[in-house]
Write an enzyme that holds these catalytic residues in place. Sequence first.
Site, PDB file in Angstrom:
ATOM      1  N   HIS A  43      -5.588  -0.772   5.330  1.00  0.00           N
ATOM      2  CA  HIS A  43      -6.900  -1.432   5.299  1.00  0.00           C
ATOM      3  C   HIS A  43      -7.442  -1.317   3.872  1.00  0.00           C
ATOM      4  O   HIS A  43      -7.403  -0.241   3.283  1.00  0.00           O
ATOM      5  CB  HIS A  43      -7.840  -0.748   6.294  1.00  0.00           C
ATOM      6  CG  HIS A  43      -9.169  -1.420   6.395  1.00  0.00           C
ATOM      7  ND1 HIS A  43      -9.361  -2.576   7.119  1.00  0.00           N
ATOM      8  CD2 HIS A  43     -10.363  -1.132   5.829  1.00  0.00           C
ATOM      9  CE1 HIS A  43     -10.623  -2.954   7.008  1.00  0.00           C
ATOM     10  NE2 HIS A  43     -11.254  -2.097   6.215  1.00  0.00           N
ATOM     11  N   ASN A  74      -1.193   0.955   9.933  1.00  0.00           N
ATOM     12  CA  ASN A  74      -1.942  -0.157   9.334  1.00  0.00           C
ATOM     13  C   ASN A  74      -2.423   0.212   7.931  1.00  0.00           C
ATOM     14  O   ASN A  74      -2.688   1.383   7.650  1.00  0.00           O
ATOM     15  CB  ASN A  74      -3.174  -0.475  10.197  1.00  0.00           C
ATOM     16  CG  ASN A  74      -3.943  -1.681   9.696  1.00  0.00           C
ATOM     17  OD1 ASN A  74      -3.348  -2.731   9.410  1.00  0.00           O
ATOM     18  ND2 ASN A  74      -5.247  -1.558   9.579  1.00  0.00           N
ATOM     19  N   ASP A 102      -9.577  -0.268  13.279  1.00  0.00           N
ATOM     20  CA  ASP A 102      -9.626   0.525  12.037  1.00  0.00           C
ATOM     21  C   ASP A 102     -10.145   1.943  12.263  1.00  0.00           C
ATOM     22  O   ASP A 102     -10.742   2.541  11.365  1.00  0.00           O
ATOM     23  CB  ASP A 102     -10.487  -0.169  10.958  1.00  0.00           C
ATOM     24  CG  ASP A 102      -9.999  -1.572  10.627  1.00  0.00           C
ATOM     25  OD1 ASP A 102      -8.769  -1.779  10.610  1.00  0.00           O
ATOM     26  OD2 ASP A 102     -10.842  -2.454  10.382  1.00  0.00           O
ATOM     27  N   GLU A 117      -2.815  -0.574  -2.943  1.00  0.00           N
ATOM     28  CA  GLU A 117      -2.073  -0.886  -1.709  1.00  0.00           C
ATOM     29  C   GLU A 117      -0.558  -0.939  -1.915  1.00  0.00           C
ATOM     30  O   GLU A 117       0.207  -0.386  -1.128  1.00  0.00           O
ATOM     31  CB  GLU A 117      -2.546  -2.217  -1.121  1.00  0.00           C
ATOM     32  CG  GLU A 117      -3.989  -2.171  -0.645  1.00  0.00           C
ATOM     33  CD  GLU A 117      -4.358  -3.399   0.158  1.00  0.00           C
ATOM     34  OE1 GLU A 117      -3.654  -3.720   1.113  1.00  0.00           O
ATOM     35  OE2 GLU A 117      -5.364  -4.046  -0.192  1.00  0.00           O
ATOM     36  N   LEU A 161      -3.432  -9.848  11.226  1.00  0.00           N
ATOM     37  CA  LEU A 161      -4.746 -10.130  11.798  1.00  0.00           C
ATOM     38  C   LEU A 161      -4.559 -10.399  13.275  1.00  0.00           C
ATOM     39  O   LEU A 161      -4.094 -11.462  13.667  1.00  0.00           O
ATOM     40  CB  LEU A 161      -5.363 -11.368  11.130  1.00  0.00           C
ATOM     41  CG  LEU A 161      -5.610 -11.275   9.620  1.00  0.00           C
ATOM     42  CD1 LEU A 161      -6.041 -12.629   9.084  1.00  0.00           C
ATOM     43  CD2 LEU A 161      -6.647 -10.210   9.317  1.00  0.00           C
ATOM     44  N   ASN A 194       2.126  -6.836   0.547  1.00  0.00           N
ATOM     45  CA  ASN A 194       2.428  -5.446   0.924  1.00  0.00           C
ATOM     46  C   ASN A 194       3.841  -5.322   1.487  1.00  0.00           C
ATOM     47  O   ASN A 194       4.543  -4.341   1.218  1.00  0.00           O
ATOM     48  CB  ASN A 194       1.407  -4.935   1.944  1.00  0.00           C
ATOM     49  CG  ASN A 194       0.135  -4.458   1.278  1.00  0.00           C
ATOM     50  OD1 ASN A 194       0.116  -3.436   0.603  1.00  0.00           O
ATOM     51  ND2 ASN A 194      -0.930  -5.225   1.458  1.00  0.00           N
ATOM     52  N   GLY A 201       1.884 -11.494   2.531  1.00  0.00           N
ATOM     53  CA  GLY A 201       2.926 -10.484   2.643  1.00  0.00           C
ATOM     54  C   GLY A 201       3.232  -9.746   1.352  1.00  0.00           C
ATOM     55  O   GLY A 201       4.359  -9.278   1.158  1.00  0.00           O
TER      56      GLY A 201
HETATM   57  C1  GRF Z   1      -4.268  -6.466   2.413  1.00  0.00           C
HETATM   58  O1  GRF Z   1      -5.424  -6.343   1.635  1.00  0.00           O
HETATM   59  C2  GRF Z   1      -4.277  -5.498   3.547  1.00  0.00           C
HETATM   60  O2  GRF Z   1      -4.898  -4.288   3.240  1.00  0.00           O
HETATM   61  C3  GRF Z   1      -5.095  -6.217   4.566  1.00  0.00           C
HETATM   62  O3  GRF Z   1      -4.708  -7.568   4.449  1.00  0.00           O
HETATM   63  C4  GRF Z   1      -4.230  -7.818   3.120  1.00  0.00           C
HETATM   64  C5  GRF Z   1      -2.843  -8.380   3.260  1.00  0.00           C
HETATM   65  O4  GRF Z   1      -2.287  -8.814   2.072  1.00  0.00           O
HETATM   66  N1  GRF Z   1      -4.927  -5.626   5.881  1.00  0.00           N
HETATM   67  P1  GRF Z   1      -0.737  -9.187   2.018  1.00  0.00           P
HETATM   68  O5  GRF Z   1      -0.445 -10.184   3.121  1.00  0.00           O
HETATM   69  O6  GRF Z   1       0.060  -7.925   2.174  1.00  0.00           O
HETATM   70  O7  GRF Z   1      -0.558  -9.816   0.659  1.00  0.00           O
END
Ligand code: GRF
Length: 212
Positions: A115, A113, A156, A186, A96, A20, A18
């Site tokens: 990616h 999303n 995607d 990100e 996921l 992000n 988490g």
């Molecule tokens: C990130 O690299 C995101 O792009 C991908 O999964 C990862 C998640 O990382 N979909 P986090 O859980 O936000 O640390």
Amino acid sequence: MTARNRKKNLVVLVSGGGSNFAAILESIDRGEINGEVKAVISSNAQAYALTRARERGIPAYVCARKDYESGEARDREILRLLREYNTDYCLFAGYLGIVSSFLIDAYPYRLINIHPALLPKFGGKGFFGIHVHEAVLAAGERESGATVHYVDHGTDTGLIIAQRKTEVLPSDTPQSLQQRILDTIEHKLFPEVVALLCDDRVVVSDGKVLIK
Ligand code: GRF
């Protein structure tokens, strides 16, 4: 306040650390996003993202596939939660899971999303987590990055809202590339796009994304 700049209700879908999600919360704290995270939903009961949510007093739910008779049954519960929180945007922050068609159709252009690659390259089935970066290095790519896009019925394949690039270094390992993309791209790009969405500055017209 007019309806146009009403604060948006955000629900975040997670499966892992988490980071992000944390970057989005920090951006909200800095006043950059006209929105509020109303709930977090995890596909995994062990996800550290759940701890981050609970520490902030954000309602946190586990919707794990194994607890439902089917993926559709789990997604019916996710849809119920999205409705309960009057969700404007549902942010997939390292989620996921295959999303049922009815859920995608219920929130057109409102499921977002991130990616960790330059889509359409290195996207689709099997391209998740470290595998994305392994594939980028194996292909000898000179640049990689991250993409924020709408979720559609493919994996995607949804319309791209924003992308940002970084050079692939000769010394990169999958882990170093993954970490650099997380830290330098990100964690900035996702909050920036969420800010634009919450300000009603992202418009889809004739199948193209326009930033106003
Ligand atoms: C990130 O690299 C995101 O792009 C991908 O999964 C990862 C998640 O990382 N979909 P986090 O859980 O936000 O640390």
